[in-house]
Write a protein that holds these residues in place. Structure first.
Motif, PDB file in Angstrom:
ATOM      1  N   PRO A 129       0.764  -1.026  -0.044  1.00  9.32           N
ATOM      2  CA  PRO A 129      -0.006   0.183  -0.086  1.00  9.32           C
ATOM      3  C   PRO A 129       1.029   1.310   0.084  1.00  9.32           C
ATOM      4  O   PRO A 129       0.309   2.280  -0.628  1.00  9.32           O
ATOM      5  N   TYR A 130       1.855   1.364   0.866  1.00  7.41           N
ATOM      6  CA  TYR A 130       2.905   2.510   0.718  1.00  7.41           C
ATOM      7  C   TYR A 130       3.437   2.527  -0.435  1.00  7.41           C
ATOM      8  O   TYR A 130       3.739   3.853  -1.097  1.00  7.41           O
ATOM      9  N   THR A 134      -0.269   8.409  -3.770  1.00  5.06           N
ATOM     10  CA  THR A 134      -1.510   8.591  -2.835  1.00  5.06           C
ATOM     11  C   THR A 134      -2.679   9.103  -3.921  1.00  5.06           C
ATOM     12  O   THR A 134      -3.877   8.841  -3.386  1.00  5.06           O
ATOM     13  N   SER A 137      -4.383   6.077  -4.956  1.00  6.78           N
ATOM     14  CA  SER A 137      -4.953   5.379  -3.600  1.00  6.78           C
ATOM     15  C   SER A 137      -6.407   6.106  -3.348  1.00  6.78           C
ATOM     16  O   SER A 137      -7.323   5.518  -3.084  1.00  6.78           O
ATOM     17  N   SER A 182      -8.386   5.465   4.381  1.00  8.68           N
ATOM     18  CA  SER A 182      -7.683   5.691   3.241  1.00  8.68           C
ATOM     19  C   SER A 182      -6.456   6.042   3.914  1.00  8.68           C
ATOM     20  O   SER A 182      -5.163   5.512   3.379  1.00  8.68           O
ATOM     21  N   LYS A 186      -2.995   3.516   3.717  1.00  4.61           N
ATOM     22  CA  LYS A 186      -1.910   3.882   2.921  1.00  4.61           C
ATOM     23  C   LYS A 186      -0.659   3.900   3.602  1.00  4.61           C
ATOM     24  O   LYS A 186       0.732   3.727   3.030  1.00  4.61           O
TER      25      LYS A 186
END
Length: 322
Positions: A129-130, A134, A137, A182, A186
């Motif tokens: 996820p990272y 952004t 995401s 979220s 993230k």
């Protein structure tokens, strides 16, 4: 007696010389990066401070009227706009960072204790996820909860309070819940990675000594592990708090500040870009910068971490490890 005194003085001089060498080496290693960052950030900050002292519109950049602190007074007096945005920003920051710290610490423990053969795959899966941009995401979470294209309402309509007609982004609390979720999804891997590095610094000898003294798992965690990784916790909390306080992408994409979700960064964007009020927008940006500096100072002072040694104070560490 004189010989002992001479030895102490020589030892003190040696320690001072070593400390000076470490400081000099630190500046040699970090100096170039510090100079580049200063050159990149100093001018925009100075320009923002300068512009905030003028009544300036983007449509007439040559027409500058010096107003002093009037822009700041205007911002602070707008109760329904600025202070609400400040409250929403603080709420998102506190909730997101608190949950990220808890989940990130659990993930760090999982990665630290995992079987050697599974550590690489496990860390890669957790960090996925990272690695996602952004904006991407934020769009993914928006379409998940969108009333027309989202699947959350259809899949979880059996959960009390959720229906297929529920518009998550129409109400303040439901919209904030999605935005915070979220943020947590993230950025939790980032905290987990930093805390994993902190766990690696905890000596196995300390844990073995605690076991011999009869400490259970919880006592080992709270009296040995956490006190000896305080520096990693501080860095993780500080980085994520500063980043969450400047949140923009998720709010802009999901709600655009509607339904009472406007944050400070979005307020600065509206004033500067949409309303073309460069003076007011710069004032909001400067206030955000001051808040970020205060957060950093409070975090460093509050954790009482000796960054040179990577731990808390010696007295505190000895007390915790007894």
């Amino acid at each position: 007696m004189s010989t002992a005194t001479t030895d102490k003085r020589a030892k003190l001089v040696t320690q001072q010389d070593r400390r000076r060498q470490e400081v000099r080496l630190g500046w040699m290693l970090a100096g170039p990066a510090f100079v580049v960052m200063l050159l990149v950030t100093a001018y925009p900050i100075a320009q923002a401070v300068y512009d905030s002292l003028f009544s300036l519109r983007l449509t007439a950049p040559d027409e500058r009227d010096f107003v002093g602190l009037q822009n700041y007074l205007t911002v602070f007096s707008s109760t329904d706009v600025f202070w609400r945005a400040m409250l929403v920003t603080i709420l998102i920051t506190v909730l997101a960072v608190a949950v990220q710290l808890v989940i990130g610490f659990a993930l760090a423990l999982l990665m630290h204790r995992a079987i050697v053969q599974l550590r690489g795959s496990l860390r890669t899966a957790i960090l996925v996820p990272y690695g996602i941009i952004t904006v991407v995401s934020a769009f993914a979470w928006y379409y998940m909860f969108d009333i027309n294209s989202g699947f959350v309402n259809r899949w979880f309509s059996w959960v009390p309070g959720i229906s297929e007609e529920m518009d998550w982004f129409a109400e303040t609390w439901s919209a904030l819940a999605v935005i915070i979720a979220s943020e947590i999804w993230k950025n939790t891997p980032f905290i987990a990675l930093l805390l994993l590095a902190g766990l690696a610094q905890v000596s196995d000898d300390l844990l073995e000594a605690a076991k011999v003294d009869g400490a259970n798992w919880w006592q080992q965690l709270t009296r040995v592990v956490i006190p000896n990784m305080k520096a990693a916790i501080m860095v993780a909390v500080l980085f994520r708090t500063l980043d969450s306080f400047r949140i923009f992408d998720n709010v802009f994409i999901m709600t655009n500040g509607d339904a009472g979700t406007e944050v400070l960064s979005l307020l600065a964007y509206r004033q500067s870009i949409m309303r073309l009020e460069i003076g007011l927008g710069s004032a909001v940006s400067v206030i955000m910068f001051v808040c970020v500096v205060l957060i950093a100072v409070v975090a460093v002072k509050g954790f009482k971490v000796n960054l040179a040694e990577g731990t808390g104070s010696n007295a505190g560490q000895k007390k915790e490890t007894k």
